[in-house]
Design an enzyme around this catalytic site. Sequence first.
Site, PDB file in Angstrom:
ATOM      1  N   GLU A  96     -17.839  12.252  22.009  1.00 37.34           N
ATOM      2  CA  GLU A  96     -16.561  12.860  21.630  1.00 37.34           C
ATOM      3  C   GLU A  96     -16.280  12.821  20.123  1.00 37.34           C
ATOM      4  OE1 GLU A  96     -13.729   8.928  22.316  1.00 37.34           O
ATOM      5  OE2 GLU A  96     -13.130  10.867  23.101  1.00 37.34           O
ATOM      6  N   HIS A 117      -2.853   2.360   8.271  1.00 39.11           N
ATOM      7  CA  HIS A 117      -3.949   1.594   7.659  1.00 39.11           C
ATOM      8  C   HIS A 117      -4.148   0.311   8.455  1.00 39.11           C
ATOM      9  CE1 HIS A 117      -6.359  -0.724   4.906  1.00 39.11           C
ATOM     10  NE2 HIS A 117      -5.385  -1.607   4.726  1.00 39.11           N
ATOM     11  N   HIS A 122     -13.017  -3.378   3.483  1.00 37.00           N
ATOM     12  CA  HIS A 122     -11.574  -3.613   3.617  1.00 37.00           C
ATOM     13  C   HIS A 122     -11.017  -3.049   4.926  1.00 37.00           C
ATOM     14  CE1 HIS A 122      -7.344  -3.744   1.656  1.00 37.00           C
ATOM     15  NE2 HIS A 122      -7.221  -3.503   2.932  1.00 37.00           N
ATOM     16  N   HIS A 126      -7.487  -2.889   9.654  1.00 33.06           N
ATOM     17  CA  HIS A 126      -8.767  -3.533   9.340  1.00 33.06           C
ATOM     18  C   HIS A 126      -9.634  -3.619  10.592  1.00 33.06           C
ATOM     19  CE1 HIS A 126      -6.247  -5.875   6.077  1.00 33.06           C
ATOM     20  NE2 HIS A 126      -6.409  -4.603   5.766  1.00 33.06           N
ATOM     21  N   GLU A 157       0.828  -1.221   0.000  1.00 30.59           N
ATOM     22  CA  GLU A 157       0.000   0.000   0.000  1.00 30.59           C
ATOM     23  C   GLU A 157       0.860   1.269   0.000  1.00 30.59           C
ATOM     24  OE1 GLU A 157      -2.892  -0.419  -0.736  1.00 30.59           O
ATOM     25  OE2 GLU A 157      -3.711  -2.215   0.175  1.00 30.59           O
TER      26      GLU A 157
HETATM   27  O1  2HA Z   1      -0.740  -5.069   3.734  1.00 27.34           O
HETATM   28  O2  2HA Z   1      -3.641  -4.396   4.609  1.00 27.34           O
HETATM   29  O3  2HA Z   1      -4.343  -3.486   2.253  1.00 27.34           O
HETATM   30  C1  2HA Z   1      -1.916  -5.751   3.831  1.00 27.34           C
HETATM   31  C2  2HA Z   1      -3.041  -4.839   3.659  1.00 27.34           C
HETATM   32  C3  2HA Z   1      -3.392  -4.473   2.292  1.00 27.34           C
HETATM   33 ZN    ZN Z   2      -5.569  -3.610   4.136  1.00 23.14          ZN
END
Ligand code: 2HA
Ligand code: ZN
Length: 271
Positions: A169, A139, A210, A141, A116
């Site tokens: 908040e 980033h 995602h 999940h 990414e």
């Molecule tokens: O690197 O999260 O979006 C693994 C991820 C890809």
């Molecule tokens: Zn990811």
Amino acid sequence: MKNILEAPFMVEMIRTCTNMYDHGWDERNGGNISLLLSEEELAPYLDLKNVIRTLKTGFEAPALEGKYFLVTGTGKYFKNVQYAPDVNLGIVRIADGGQSAELLWGFTDGGRFTSEFPAHMMSHMARLAVDPENRVVEHCHPTNLLAMTFVHTLDEKAFTKSLWQMCTECVVVFPDGVGVLPWMLCGTNEIGQATADKMKDQRLVVWAQHGLYGAGKTLDEAFGLIETAEKAAEIYMKIAHLPRINTITDEQMKLLADYFGYKVREGYLDC
Ligand code: 2HA
Ligand code: ZN
């Protein structure tokens, strides 16, 4: 040279990866982090003239020329960062107008930066243009935010307001709202550009089905944003199927924002 594993930025990066894993947001190789570092911060720990390898990026990022990033590796597990930081993390310097990254430390098994990387570097450019102090893109999940993208409209205003309504908040933690992208192929320059376009005026961007991107001045700030949005999504998922008897009204959110001195995204509050 000082021991880079004891550098404050390294210690904080390792702690953040571990913490995010412990929250259940980074299963397997899920998630990635990039942290912008200054030459002054790095110089006591690294010979900045010693380029180990040069890696192609596949995109252009002229505004990042010469900038240094500590970044997680592709295919690497957040779970393992604390045990082998030099394998799972790397420090790169952006060169050739962004088309390559010079590896100065890490990725010792021959690895490279996260898949990414486009979304990270393009988001850094977008955030730095509006906030010169921005240093972090994270980033991950987060379970409930991801779940929410299956049952909630992806309209950004509606999505943002649903989150704001879940905890008092929220409206002051992310008054700019949350950007939402539809499902797109991850790892590409296209999703990177789309994320960066959203990052021009907000620090959180949801990737439907995602995960989530968060940006901030520090690892803590980006983590805190993600944590707050995920908490709101958790409450949403707990109550979405129940009759709602009470809520936080737009008037109350306006009161909060005014009291704490934040400007709420134009047009999001109907008052
Ligand atoms: O690197 O999260 O979006 C693994 C991820 C890809
Ligand atoms: Zn990811």
